[in-house]
Design a protein around this motif. Structure first.
Motif, PDB file in Angstrom:
ATOM      1  N   TYR A   1      89.763 120.694  48.128  1.00 54.49           N
ATOM      2  CA  TYR A   1      89.654 120.097  49.456  1.00 54.49           C
ATOM      3  C   TYR A   1      89.077 118.678  49.492  1.00 54.49           C
ATOM      4  O   TYR A   1      89.127 118.030  50.534  1.00 54.49           O
ATOM      5  CB  TYR A   1      88.777 120.984  50.354  1.00 54.49           C
TER       6      TYR A   1
ATOM      7  N   LEU B   1      88.785 124.297  56.225  1.00 56.59           N
ATOM      8  CA  LEU B   1      89.144 123.382  55.145  1.00 56.59           C
ATOM      9  C   LEU B   1      90.647 123.362  54.897  1.00 56.59           C
ATOM     10  O   LEU B   1      91.220 122.321  54.569  1.00 56.59           O
ATOM     11  CB  LEU B   1      88.395 123.772  53.863  1.00 56.59           C
TER      12      LEU B   1
ATOM     13  N   GLU C   1      86.596 128.137  54.867  1.00 59.44           N
ATOM     14  CA  GLU C   1      87.810 127.856  54.101  1.00 59.44           C
ATOM     15  C   GLU C   1      89.036 127.773  55.005  1.00 59.44           C
ATOM     16  O   GLU C   1      89.971 127.015  54.719  1.00 59.44           O
ATOM     17  CB  GLU C   1      87.973 128.892  52.995  1.00 59.44           C
TER      18      GLU C   1
ATOM     19  N   ARG D   1      86.574 119.671  58.103  1.00 60.26           N
ATOM     20  CA  ARG D   1      85.884 119.717  56.818  1.00 60.26           C
ATOM     21  C   ARG D   1      84.386 119.438  57.012  1.00 60.26           C
ATOM     22  O   ARG D   1      83.540 120.097  56.397  1.00 60.26           O
ATOM     23  CB  ARG D   1      86.503 118.697  55.869  1.00 60.26           C
TER      24      ARG D   1
ATOM     25  N   TRP E   1      85.946 124.184  46.035  1.00 59.65           N
ATOM     26  CA  TRP E   1      86.150 123.348  47.220  1.00 59.65           C
ATOM     27  C   TRP E   1      86.366 121.894  46.821  1.00 59.65           C
ATOM     28  O   TRP E   1      87.206 121.203  47.410  1.00 59.65           O
ATOM     29  CB  TRP E   1      84.949 123.464  48.158  1.00 59.65           C
TER      30      TRP E   1
END
Length: 236
Positions: free
Chosen positions: A107, A70, A67, A78, A103
């Protein structure tokens, strides 16, 4: 440790930048991609090397490092995060679905990121815990187009490894009239994968629905079928 690890990863990535590749990547996406310009194969090799430094950590700790990667918003980071998440597959539990869902919401902003997460880590998780397919069906009504595409492409992993044909058809039904081209391509791709083991069933599905099926989805779905079947499906 996390910050120094990520700094080291980013330093290595910056040494592998290919400016021509960086500019070319933008041609694949409709929106601006924040990336260094490192080829995906090189990024994946780097991810494998650095995973050796963290593999002894707990699943929770590794997810937290993912994370942090990300959070940078950089495409290569990523890719590494999603690859590491898939490496944890032997430790997956059903509760991990909520994390992967978050996510996607936070993201994922292009089809490449959507497919990377959904056809690997999330796909493996749903394959291990088939009851989670019901969660994917709920995604089909989401306002988030990446969750809708993800509902379809996550099924590709299970399609290749188990018998989930009826669920594939049900998700295709739920996404059938989706106005987003990338969602249409998503469920068309899943039908195409299903056609490799179940050509007749997918052909019958397409023939039953071809008068209303978006052309984009139809073309994807029939791509691996025999040519004469393709001709029948395209004849409207």
């Amino acid at each position: 440790m996390d910050k120094s690890l990520i700094t080291s990863i980013e330093s290595d990535l910056l040494e592998m930048v290919d400016e021509d590749y960086r500019e070319g990547v933008q041609n694949y996406f409709n929106n601006e991609i924040e990336n260094y310009g490192v080829r995906t194969g090189e990024v994946r090799k780097l991810a494998r090397r650095y995973y050796g430094e963290i593999k002894g950590l707990s699943k929770q700790d590794i997810f937290e490092i993912c994370e942090e990667l990300l959070d940078t918003g950089i495409s290569e980071n990523r890719t590494i995060a999603f690859q590491w998440a898939h490496r944890l597959k032997t430790k997956y539990e059903t509760d991990d679905f909520a994390r992967f869902e978050s996510w996607i919401e936070k993201y994922v902003n292009n089809w490449g990121a959507c497919d990377d997460l959904c056809t690997h880590a999330l796909g493996e998780l749903v394959y291990l815990y088939p009851d989670l397919i019901e969660n994917l069906k709920n995604w089909c009504g989401s306002d988030n187009m990446w969750k809708r595409r993800g509902a379809a492409v996550t099924m590709i992993y299970s399609t290749r490894h188990s018998e989930v044909l009826e669920n594939v058809f049900e998700i295709a039904d739920l996404l059938f009239y989706d106005e987003e081209d990338l969602v249409q391509k998503g469920y068309g791709w899943t039908l195409k994968e299903a056609s490799k083991d179940h050509p007749r069933a997918v052909f019958d599905y397409v023939m039953d629905n071809k008068d209303d099926m978006p052309r984009t989805s139809l073309r994807y779905a029939i791509e691996k079928l025999p040519e004469d079947w393709q001709d029948k499906a395209m004849d409207r």
